[in-house]
Structure formats: structure tokens, C-alpha cells
Scaffold this motif. Structure first.
Motif, PDB file in Angstrom:
ATOM      1  N   LEU A   1      33.624  71.370 -18.190  1.00  0.00           N
ATOM      2  CA  LEU A   1      33.246  72.448 -17.274  1.00  0.00           C
ATOM      3  C   LEU A   1      32.923  73.731 -18.027  1.00  0.00           C
ATOM      4  CD1 LEU A   1      35.774  71.965 -14.325  1.00  0.00           C
ATOM      5  CD2 LEU A   1      33.478  71.021 -14.610  1.00  0.00           C
ATOM      6  N   GLU A   2      33.573  73.914 -19.154  1.00  0.00           N
ATOM      7  CA  GLU A   2      33.367  75.112 -19.972  1.00  0.00           C
ATOM      8  C   GLU A   2      32.075  75.037 -20.789  1.00  0.00           C
ATOM      9  OE1 GLU A   2      35.241  76.553 -24.187  1.00  0.00           O
ATOM     10  OE2 GLU A   2      36.649  75.842 -22.675  1.00  0.00           O
ATOM     11  N   ARG A   3      31.770  73.838 -21.305  1.00  0.00           N
ATOM     12  CA  ARG A   3      30.692  73.708 -22.283  1.00  0.00           C
ATOM     13  C   ARG A   3      29.398  73.088 -21.733  1.00  0.00           C
ATOM     14  NH1 ARG A   3      32.898  73.205 -27.584  1.00  0.00           N
ATOM     15  NH2 ARG A   3      30.749  72.860 -28.269  1.00  0.00           N
ATOM     16  N   CYS A   4      29.476  72.425 -20.609  1.00  0.00           N
ATOM     17  CA  CYS A   4      28.332  71.634 -20.131  1.00  0.00           C
ATOM     18  C   CYS A   4      27.872  72.125 -18.757  1.00  0.00           C
ATOM     19  CB  CYS A   4      28.696  70.152 -20.055  1.00  0.00           C
ATOM     20  SG  CYS A   4      29.477  69.519 -21.573  1.00  0.00           S
ATOM     21  N   ASP A   5      26.630  71.910 -18.474  1.00  0.00           N
ATOM     22  CA  ASP A   5      26.025  72.458 -17.251  1.00  0.00           C
ATOM     23  C   ASP A   5      25.857  71.364 -16.197  1.00  0.00           C
ATOM     24  OD1 ASP A   5      24.894  74.329 -15.572  1.00  0.00           O
ATOM     25  OD2 ASP A   5      22.864  74.045 -16.377  1.00  0.00           O
ATOM     26  N   TYR A   6      26.959  70.766 -15.780  1.00  0.00           N
ATOM     27  CA  TYR A   6      26.902  69.727 -14.762  1.00  0.00           C
ATOM     28  C   TYR A   6      26.716  70.316 -13.373  1.00  0.00           C
ATOM     29  CZ  TYR A   6      28.557  66.218 -18.109  1.00  0.00           C
ATOM     30  OH  TYR A   6      28.678  65.372 -19.178  1.00  0.00           O
ATOM     31  N   ASN A   7      25.958  69.614 -12.546  1.00  0.00           N
ATOM     32  CA  ASN A   7      25.885  69.950 -11.130  1.00  0.00           C
ATOM     33  C   ASN A   7      27.258  69.699 -10.507  1.00  0.00           C
ATOM     34  OD1 ASN A   7      25.590  69.423  -8.230  1.00  0.00           O
ATOM     35  ND2 ASN A   7      23.399  69.598  -8.586  1.00  0.00           N
ATOM     36  N   PRO A   8      27.801  70.623  -9.732  1.00  0.00           N
ATOM     37  CA  PRO A   8      29.155  70.458  -9.183  1.00  0.00           C
ATOM     38  C   PRO A   8      29.358  69.170  -8.398  1.00  0.00           C
ATOM     39  CG  PRO A   8      28.412  72.707  -8.871  1.00  0.00           C
ATOM     40  CD  PRO A   8      27.238  71.944  -9.403  1.00  0.00           C
ATOM     41  N   ASP A   9      28.344  68.727  -7.690  1.00  0.00           N
ATOM     42  CA  ASP A   9      28.491  67.520  -6.870  1.00  0.00           C
ATOM     43  C   ASP A   9      27.478  66.457  -7.270  1.00  0.00           C
ATOM     44  OD1 ASP A   9      30.669  68.383  -5.184  1.00  0.00           O
ATOM     45  OD2 ASP A   9      29.243  69.764  -4.270  1.00  0.00           O
ATOM     46  N   HIS A  10      27.302  66.296  -8.564  1.00  0.00           N
ATOM     47  CA  HIS A  10      26.387  65.262  -9.061  1.00  0.00           C
ATOM     48  C   HIS A  10      26.864  63.896  -8.573  1.00  0.00           C
ATOM     49  CE1 HIS A  10      23.574  63.414 -11.998  1.00  0.00           C
ATOM     50  NE2 HIS A  10      24.446  62.424 -11.924  1.00  0.00           N
ATOM     51  N   LYS A  11      25.964  63.133  -7.987  1.00  0.00           N
ATOM     52  CA  LYS A  11      26.329  61.840  -7.412  1.00  0.00           C
ATOM     53  C   LYS A  11      25.802  60.690  -8.263  1.00  0.00           C
ATOM     54  CE  LYS A  11      26.607  63.440  -2.611  1.00  0.00           C
ATOM     55  NZ  LYS A  11      26.217  63.176  -1.206  1.00  0.00           N
ATOM     56  N   ASP A  12      26.634  59.669  -8.416  1.00  0.00           N
ATOM     57  CA  ASP A  12      26.160  58.461  -9.075  1.00  0.00           C
ATOM     58  C   ASP A  12      25.324  57.639  -8.092  1.00  0.00           C
ATOM     59  OD1 ASP A  12      27.905  57.039  -7.429  1.00  0.00           O
ATOM     60  OD2 ASP A  12      29.332  56.586  -9.020  1.00  0.00           O
ATOM     61  N   SER A  13      24.937  56.443  -8.469  1.00  0.00           N
ATOM     62  CA  SER A  13      24.039  55.659  -7.625  1.00  0.00           C
ATOM     63  C   SER A  13      24.687  55.239  -6.310  1.00  0.00           C
ATOM     64  CB  SER A  13      23.559  54.420  -8.377  1.00  0.00           C
ATOM     65  OG  SER A  13      24.649  53.608  -8.759  1.00  0.00           O
ATOM     66  N   CYS A  14      26.013  55.323  -6.225  1.00  0.00           N
ATOM     67  CA  CYS A  14      26.723  55.033  -4.971  1.00  0.00           C
ATOM     68  C   CYS A  14      27.042  56.299  -4.193  1.00  0.00           C
ATOM     69  CB  CYS A  14      28.007  54.262  -5.249  1.00  0.00           C
ATOM     70  SG  CYS A  14      27.728  52.596  -5.890  1.00  0.00           S
ATOM     71  N   GLY A  15      26.618  57.450  -4.732  1.00  0.00           N
ATOM     72  CA  GLY A  15      26.885  58.711  -4.057  1.00  0.00           C
ATOM     73  C   GLY A  15      28.242  59.306  -4.364  1.00  0.00           C
ATOM     74  N   VAL A  16      28.917  58.785  -5.377  1.00  0.00           N
ATOM     75  CA  VAL A  16      30.261  59.251  -5.731  1.00  0.00           C
ATOM     76  C   VAL A  16      30.173  60.460  -6.652  1.00  0.00           C
ATOM     77  CG1 VAL A  16      32.407  58.638  -6.921  1.00  0.00           C
ATOM     78  CG2 VAL A  16      31.276  56.975  -5.427  1.00  0.00           C
ATOM     79  N   THR A  17      30.959  61.492  -6.366  1.00  0.00           N
ATOM     80  CA  THR A  17      31.018  62.694  -7.187  1.00  0.00           C
ATOM     81  C   THR A  17      32.250  62.647  -8.085  1.00  0.00           C
ATOM     82  OG1 THR A  17      32.374  63.957  -5.635  1.00  0.00           O
ATOM     83  CG2 THR A  17      29.976  63.985  -5.286  1.00  0.00           C
ATOM     84  N   PRO A  18      32.294  63.485  -9.135  1.00  0.00           N
ATOM     85  CA  PRO A  18      33.501  63.548  -9.961  1.00  0.00           C
ATOM     86  C   PRO A  18      34.759  63.914  -9.163  1.00  0.00           C
ATOM     87  CG  PRO A  18      31.677  64.529 -11.140  1.00  0.00           C
ATOM     88  CD  PRO A  18      31.186  64.249  -9.740  1.00  0.00           C
ATOM     89  N   PHE A  19      34.618  64.791  -8.170  1.00  0.00           N
ATOM     90  CA  PHE A  19      35.773  65.134  -7.337  1.00  0.00           C
ATOM     91  C   PHE A  19      36.285  63.896  -6.607  1.00  0.00           C
ATOM     92  CE2 PHE A  19      37.706  66.313  -3.301  1.00  0.00           C
ATOM     93  CZ  PHE A  19      38.661  67.238  -3.706  1.00  0.00           C
ATOM     94  N   MET A  20      35.390  63.093  -6.062  1.00  0.00           N
ATOM     95  CA  MET A  20      35.808  61.863  -5.400  1.00  0.00           C
ATOM     96  C   MET A  20      36.556  60.952  -6.376  1.00  0.00           C
ATOM     97  SD  MET A  20      32.413  60.814  -3.224  1.00  0.00           S
ATOM     98  CE  MET A  20      31.582  61.950  -2.109  1.00  0.00           C
ATOM     99  N   ASP A  21      36.006  60.823  -7.587  1.00  0.00           N
ATOM    100  CA  ASP A  21      36.650  59.980  -8.596  1.00  0.00           C
ATOM    101  C   ASP A  21      38.064  60.462  -8.882  1.00  0.00           C
ATOM    102  OD1 ASP A  21      35.069  57.803  -9.389  1.00  0.00           O
ATOM    103  OD2 ASP A  21      33.737  59.101 -10.531  1.00  0.00           O
TER     104      ASP A  21
END
Length: 364
Positions: free
Chosen positions: A197-217
Motif C-alpha cells: 500500500l505504501e509503495r505500489c499504486d493498486y486500485n483499492p477494489d481491483h477485482k480478479d476474474s471472479c470479481g474478488v477484491t483484496p479486502f474480500m480475500d
């Protein structure tokens, strides 16, 4: 060829007894077998055994005096460098690299020695591979690169190092569109998530092919403090839905994470009776379908409605009956006795009869 003699040769190699191994080879005339023989179902050679067990003196002897090719591969296409890296034997890795081993050779499923090394928390070994021009951007058959694997293992020193030497390595996605952030979140690697979160520019709710976000994981695997971190530092959504319309409150019911349910409902004020948009199932439906008795009790304590029906007209009691979860059905009946008398109860009895758990209804 003497099979007992060959078995003893393998044993002495695995045991790291170089002196006895040399004597046995000379006495039994096994020099050619020591150089070229592939053993067993794995197709390992003596050099594989030496590298796997970290016997540097035997490794050097097999290469220098026996004359085995250091790029020989077994039935999984593993080279000795894969073996040494996967088992964390840095001295063997160093020797093989110095002797000219191919740093990015591929074993089955396209794993490189660097990927194997990242399964170990050994920064020095990873650094040495990188200094010999290992490519951290190469991806295996699932689309994972070495950084994905490092994030799964969770060593913050390794993660920081890879970001320093390959600043864009975090941008890779697997074939199912999972990012290293997904991987770290799923495995509860909180310190690594903080670095990402400090070093990389990830989308907060980036979804995988099943629609799962890191928060869900994070939340469906019970990593609540990590989920808080994603909320506070990344503004992740606690109500994002996957491609089936399933939200975190449903996913934690599926995985039986009672504490995570309390976190979502009591702290984040997520609606406990929220329906999945496709099926119209609630968390109580999902918990009953999986037979999670404690989760059913937790949901009812949080205000779940026993009588909510999905788009097919089924209550949680129906789902427990379909799944043949007798204890879950018993719990739902005991906590909502009126269901056993109305049309809903009749339908559930019919499903239970088909599912061989009718005795539950007979004793309520």
C-alpha cells in the motif's frame, strides 16, 4: 546392472557420505551410472540428490570428476539449481551459478529457480540469483511471477528488496487477474500488505476474474486486522460484490468466519440481511448451505431473518436440508419452530426426506 549397488549409491549420495560414495563407485564400477543414470519415478540423477540435500562436496565431485551435466533435468524438468533453490541450500546455489548454471531455466509449470527461492525466506540466496541476472518478471503457467510468490510467503525484507531492484514487478497479474496484493491479503501477510500500500499504486477494489477484491480475500480468510488496514489505508469497499453479486458479508458466512461477521455487521454496519444480487441469497442461506452451525447462531444473534427467501422461494432451512446438514437444520428449527408448521416447513420436510435427514424434523 546391480540394483542393490545402485540403491546404495543413491543412499550414500543422499546421506552426504562422499568418501564411501567414491569407494562404492570404484568397487562396483558405477562411474557411468553415477554420471547418467536417472532413478525412480522422479527421474532424478545423483546431482539432483546432492543439490536437494545440500551436499556441496558431492555436488562438486559429480560435476568435476564424474562429469555430469549441471543442466540435466528430471521428469519434472527440474535442474539441480531448482533443487538447491527450493530447499534453501545457498552454498549449492552459489556454486552452480559460479559454474555457469542457467539462472532462468524452467521446470514443469514454468517455475524458475528464483521462484523456488522465493518460497524460502532467504534474502541472500534471492539476492545472489538476481545478481546473476535472474528475471523476476517471468511468469509461471498460472501467471505468477517471483514477486507474487514472495508476497505469499510474507517476508518483508524480500518484498522490499524485489521492489528496489525491479520497481515495476508489482504490476503483474496472474492469469485470473490476481495481483500480489490479493495474494498477500489472502494469506494474512499484514506487514507485506502495508509495504504494498505504501509503495505500489493498486486500485483499492481491483477485482480478479471472479470479481474478488483484496479486502474480500482478507476478510473471508479471517484476517480482520489486515482488512482494517485495507479500509483505513486504501479505502477499500466493505460492500463490493463479485461477479455473482456476492459481498464480503456473504463470503464470510460461506467460510464460517464468525468474528469477521461481527466485524462487518457491528463495526462497519453492513446489513446482515443483504442479498446477493444474482441469487437473492442472504448470509444465513450461505451458512446453512455449508452447514456452519456456529455461524448460523452468530448470524441470528446479529439479527439475521430466518424467513427471508431467495429467488426460488427457499429459506435457510431449505438450504440446510438440500445440503444434508442435519445439525444446521436442527439448529434452524429449534430457533424458528414456526417454520416447521407453515408452507416453508413443509417444503423443507420434503427436501429433508430426499436428503435422508428426515429424522431431524421428526424429533423437533
Amino acid at each position: 546392472m546391480d540394483e542393490d549397488g545402485l540403491k546404495m549409491l543413491v543412499k550414500l549420495t543422499q546421506d552426504g557420505d562422499l568418501s564411501s560414495m567414491k569407494n562404492h563407485m570404484q568397487t562396483c564400477g558405477l562411474m557411468e551410472a553415477a554420471r547418467d543414470k536417472h532413478f525412480g519415478r522422479s527421474g532424478d540423477t545423483l546431482i539432483h540428490y546432492a543439490a536437494r540435500h545440500g551436499h556441496l562436496d558431492i555436488l562438486e565431485f559429480i560435476i568435476k570428476e564424474v562429469g555430469t551435466d549441471m543442466e540435466v533435468y528430471n521428469n519434472d524438468y527440474k535442474r539441480p539449481l531448482h533443487e538447491a533453490a527450493s530447499m534453501g541450500h545457498q552454498a549449492c546455489v552459489s556454486y552452480l551459478l559460479q559454474e555457469g548454471a542457467k539462472v532462468d531455466s524452467l521446470k514443469k509449470a514454468d517455475w524458475t529457480p528464483l521462484m523456488m527461492a522465493c518460497t524460502r525466506r532467504n534474502l541472500d540466496m534471492i539476492r545472489e540469483l538476481m545478481e546473476h541476472s535472474a528475471d523476476p518478471f517471468l511468469r509461471n503457467k498460472d501467471g505468477w511471477n517471483a514477486f507474487h510468490i514472495a508476497c505469499r510467503e510474507g517476508d518483508p525484507l524480500v518484498v522490499r528488496y524485489l521492489l528496489e531492484v525491479a520497481p515495476d514487478v508489482w504490476t503483474s497479474e496472474s492469469k485470473t487477474r490476481r495481483t500480489p496484493l490479493h495474494t498477500a491479503a489472502m494469506h494474512g501477510r499484514e506487514e507485506v500488505v502495508g509495504i504494498l500500500l505504501e509503495r505500489c499504486d493498486y486500485n483499492p477494489d481491483h477485482k480478479d476474474s471472479c470479481g474478488v477484491t483484496p479486502f474480500m480475500d482478507a476478510v473471508r480468510n479471517g484476517h480482520i486486522s489486515l482488512a482494517r488496514l485495507l479500509l483505513e489505508k486504501h479505502q477499500a469497499s466493505p460492500t463490493a460484490a463479485d461477479i455473482l453479486g456476492v459481498q464480503p458479508v456473504h463470503q464470510v458466512a460461506i467460510t464460517g468466519q464468525d468474528q469477521a461477521l461481527r466485524f462487518l455487521v457491528r463495526e462497519l454496519h453492513v446489513d446482515v440481511n443483504q442479498r446477493a444480487t444474482g441469487s437473492q441469497l442472504t448470509s444465513l442461506h450461505y451458512a446453512a448451505k455449508e452447514g456452519h452451525v456456529s455461524t448460523i447462531k452468530t448470524l441470528l444473534d446479529l439479527g439475521a431473518d430466518l424467513h427471508v427467501r431467495d429467488k426460488k422461494g427457499r429459506t435457510a432451512l431449505h438450504m440446510a436440508s438440500i445440503g444434508q446438514h442435519a445439525e444446521a437444520a436442527r439448529t434452524l428449527l429449534q430457533l424458528g419452530l414456526e417454520d416447521s408448521q407453515d408452507a416453508s416447513g413443509t417444503m423443507a420436510r420434503q427436501l429433508a426426506k430426499k436428503s435422508n435427514i428426515m429424522q431431524v424434523f421428526n424429533y423437533i
